[in-house]
Structure formats: structure tokens, C-alpha cells
Write a protein that holds these residues in place. Structure first.
Motif, PDB file in Angstrom:
ATOM      1  N   UNK A 282      33.181  -6.856 -19.258  1.00 52.90           N
ATOM      2  CA  UNK A 282      32.236  -5.933 -19.886  1.00 52.90           C
ATOM      3  C   UNK A 282      32.787  -5.304 -21.150  1.00 52.90           C
ATOM      4  N   UNK A 283      34.098  -5.242 -21.268  1.00 50.39           N
ATOM      5  CA  UNK A 283      34.705  -4.556 -22.407  1.00 50.39           C
ATOM      6  C   UNK A 283      35.487  -5.545 -23.270  1.00 50.39           C
ATOM      7  N   UNK A 284      35.688  -5.172 -24.533  1.00 52.56           N
ATOM      8  CA  UNK A 284      36.478  -5.993 -25.446  1.00 52.56           C
ATOM      9  C   UNK A 284      37.908  -6.127 -24.936  1.00 52.56           C
ATOM     10  N   UNK A 285      38.482  -5.044 -24.418  1.00 53.31           N
ATOM     11  CA  UNK A 285      39.856  -5.096 -23.914  1.00 53.31           C
ATOM     12  C   UNK A 285      39.982  -6.088 -22.760  1.00 53.31           C
ATOM     13  N   UNK A 286      39.004  -6.098 -21.864  1.00 50.78           N
ATOM     14  CA  UNK A 286      39.063  -7.031 -20.742  1.00 50.78           C
ATOM     15  C   UNK A 286      38.834  -8.464 -21.204  1.00 50.78           C
ATOM     16  N   UNK A 287      37.985  -8.657 -22.199  1.00 50.62           N
ATOM     17  CA  UNK A 287      37.813  -9.992 -22.764  1.00 50.62           C
ATOM     18  C   UNK A 287      39.133 -10.490 -23.336  1.00 50.62           C
ATOM     19  N   UNK A 288      39.827  -9.641 -24.077  1.00 49.37           N
ATOM     20  CA  UNK A 288      41.100 -10.039 -24.667  1.00 49.37           C
ATOM     21  C   UNK A 288      42.117 -10.375 -23.577  1.00 49.37           C
TER      22      UNK A 288
END
Length: 298
Positions: free
Chosen positions: A203-209
């Protein structure tokens, strides 16, 4: 009987929804479900056991997905066999669609005609609640040829007895689903478009990264293994790869120029993930699993 092996490390929040979906629409005795709780410190085993006798629960103190898969294989009863990640959602009727192309002869070998050894479902990526950059990233990612045709990134792979023998020969790798996909030639694998798996994206950019760092690191490990396995003469026959090349991106933009803003986000994620994976690669750390927790939240 179709066997389903589910490795689960601290998946108490999500294992119930997967098991409920698998059991919905399945006839009694149709599927043999084995949940392997590996190194769990939560209630994964208890949640799975609540689903009744159709689900067998094994517990291992070793927090290893590869070890969990092999333990599940030791206890699984039949073929075709599915390997399913605990954090996806797959329904019983879709299991039948995946196993239909894997019909085997009584001796366990492939039936007459072209041998399909492995199948995977079409993926559904619900983007509700995801950050705009995450949505932009997946707009591009889902259109890549290797992503559309490969068996990886779906959390599900089904194999015949002959396909299982191919997977059993693979070494323990972080990129287990990518290695499994590349273990089969294009004519031996099939994405069953009528079968659907729900894969929860970060859900978040940090988790995608975090996911992309893990992907970049694990892909490097796989490529190292391929070079070692090929030996000094391996350069003459390049190993199969699912890396996205510049030509793939250029072709995609020519076909869909409206993807240009999303392409910028996609490339940014790739650059950041590759840079941040260098430390793990340089230290040969292929055991640290950067897990996305946002997709596991209610």
C-alpha cells in the motif's frame, strides 16, 4: 487427489482467508491441504487448525520457505500439486481450472499431446488504498511481457508429477517463484487466464521499495547460480531471464504513450531498489527477507 502445500511464516492475519477461499466450492476429499508453519511466533497454526480435518497443519522451528516446501512435499498425498503463498486468495473452483491442463497418465507421466508441466492463474491486483506511486508502478509492471507470461509474482504454481520433479531439483533460492517459472520452457508452462488469484499489493511506497529490493537481490542470486551451473562454456547459451530490458520499456511506451508518467515512477523504483540491494549482494546476504506488512493489514 490434488495436494496444496502452503508455507506460512507468521501469517495468522491472512491464512484464514486463503483457507476459507480454497475450501469454498471444493468437494469433500477433493483437495489435500497441508499448511507448513515454519518458525512461527504467532497464531498461524491455531488459525489454520480451526478449518477442520480438510487442513493438515505441520509445524517446523526453521523459518525457511524452502524447507517448509520440502516438508510439505513429504506429507502431501497427490498430484497435481499446488504451491500457494499464504498471503494470496485462491478459490476452490480456480484450483480445478489450474489442474485441468496437468492431466497425467496413470504412471505419473504426461498425457498424450503437448506436455504442460506447470500452470499459474491470472492475477488480480486490487489497488484500493494504495499510494498513487504504487498504483503508477503497477500500471507499468502488469504490462511487461515477462510479467504477463511468466508464472512468477502470482503466489501460486501448480505442477504435474513430472513438473514436480523439475522443481525438486532446484536449489534454495530467494527468487523461488522466478526460478520455478524459468525451470519450464514456454511450451511447458501455461497461465490459465480463466483462473484468478487475488494478490494484495503493497500500500505504501516504502513497502513497494522493500519488495523491489528483495526482488533485485534475489534475481542477482539466481543469476549467480545460473552462471555457476553453466560453467565456463555457459556464455555460449545465455540462461533464461525475466529481467526487464530497455527494449521492453521502449516497445511498451510506443504502444501506450499515456504510460509515460507511470514509466518515470517505475524507473525510479527500479533505480532505488537496485542501489539499495547492493549491500546485500556485496555481502552475499540472500537470507534476509524484507517483508511487506502493509498488504497483510485489514
Amino acid at each position: 487427489m490434488t495436494s496444496i502445500v502452503i508455507p506460512a511464516h507468521n501469517e495468522g492475519q491472512v491464512i484464514g482467508r486463503l483457507l476459507d477461499a480454497l475450501l469454498t466450492g471444493s468437494d469433500p476429499g477433493e483437495v489435500d491441504i497441508v499448511v507448513v508453519c515454519n518458525g512461527c511466533t504467532d497464531d498461524t497454526a491455531q488459525v489454520a487448525a480451526l478449518r477442520g480435518p480438510a487442513v493438515r497443519v505441520l509445524e517446523s522451528p526453521v523459518p525457511s520457505k524452502h524447507a517448509a516446501l520440502r516438508l510439505g512435499d513429504e506429507h502431501a498425498r497427490g498430484f497435481p500439486r499446488l504451491y500457494v503463498d499464504a498471503d494470496v486468495v485462491l478459490a476452490g473452483p480456480d484450483v480445478r481450472k489450474l489442474t485441468a491442463p496437468l492431466a497425467s497418465a496413470p504412471d505419473g507421466g504426461p498425457a498424450d499431446g503437448p506436455a504442460v508441466l506447470a500452470t499459474a492463474p491470472e492475477r488480480e491486483l486490487p489497488m484500493d488504498g494504495c499510494a498513487w506511486r504504487v498504483r503508477a508502478y503497477y500500471r507499468v509492471w502488469q504490462q511487461l511481457p515477462s510479467v504477463r507470461e511468466g508464472l512468477f509474482g502470482r503466489g501460486v504454481i501448480a505442477v504435474s508429477a513430472a513438473g514436480y520433479a523439475r522443481l525438486a531439483a532446484l536449489p534454495p533460492l530467494m527468487a523461488d517463484d522466478l526460478a520455478a517459472s524459468l525451470a519450464f520452457a514456454p511450451h511447458e508452462r501455461l497461465v490459465v487466464r480463466t483462473a484468478l488469484v487475488r494478490v494484495l499489493p503493497p500500500r505504501t511506497w516504502a513497502d513497494l521499495i522493500r519488495r523491489r529490493i528483495r526482488a533485485a537481490t534475489s534475481t542477482t542470486q539466481l543469476e549467480q547460480h545460473q552462471r555457476e551451473a553453466a560453467g565456463p562454456d555457459g556464455a555460449e547459451q545465455p540462461a533464461p531471464s525475466a529481467r526487464t530490458g530497455k527494449a521492453d520499456l521502449v516497445a511498451l511506451l510506443r504502444a501506450r504513450p499515456g504510460l509515460l508518467p507511470a514509466m518515470a515512477v517505475f524507473l525510479a523504483a527500479a533505480v532505488v531498489a537496485r542501489r539499495k540491494s547492493r549491500k546485500a549482494v556485496s555481502s552475499q546476504d540472500f537470507g534476509t527477507w524484507l517483508r511487506d506488512e502493509s498488504s497483510r493489514q485489514a
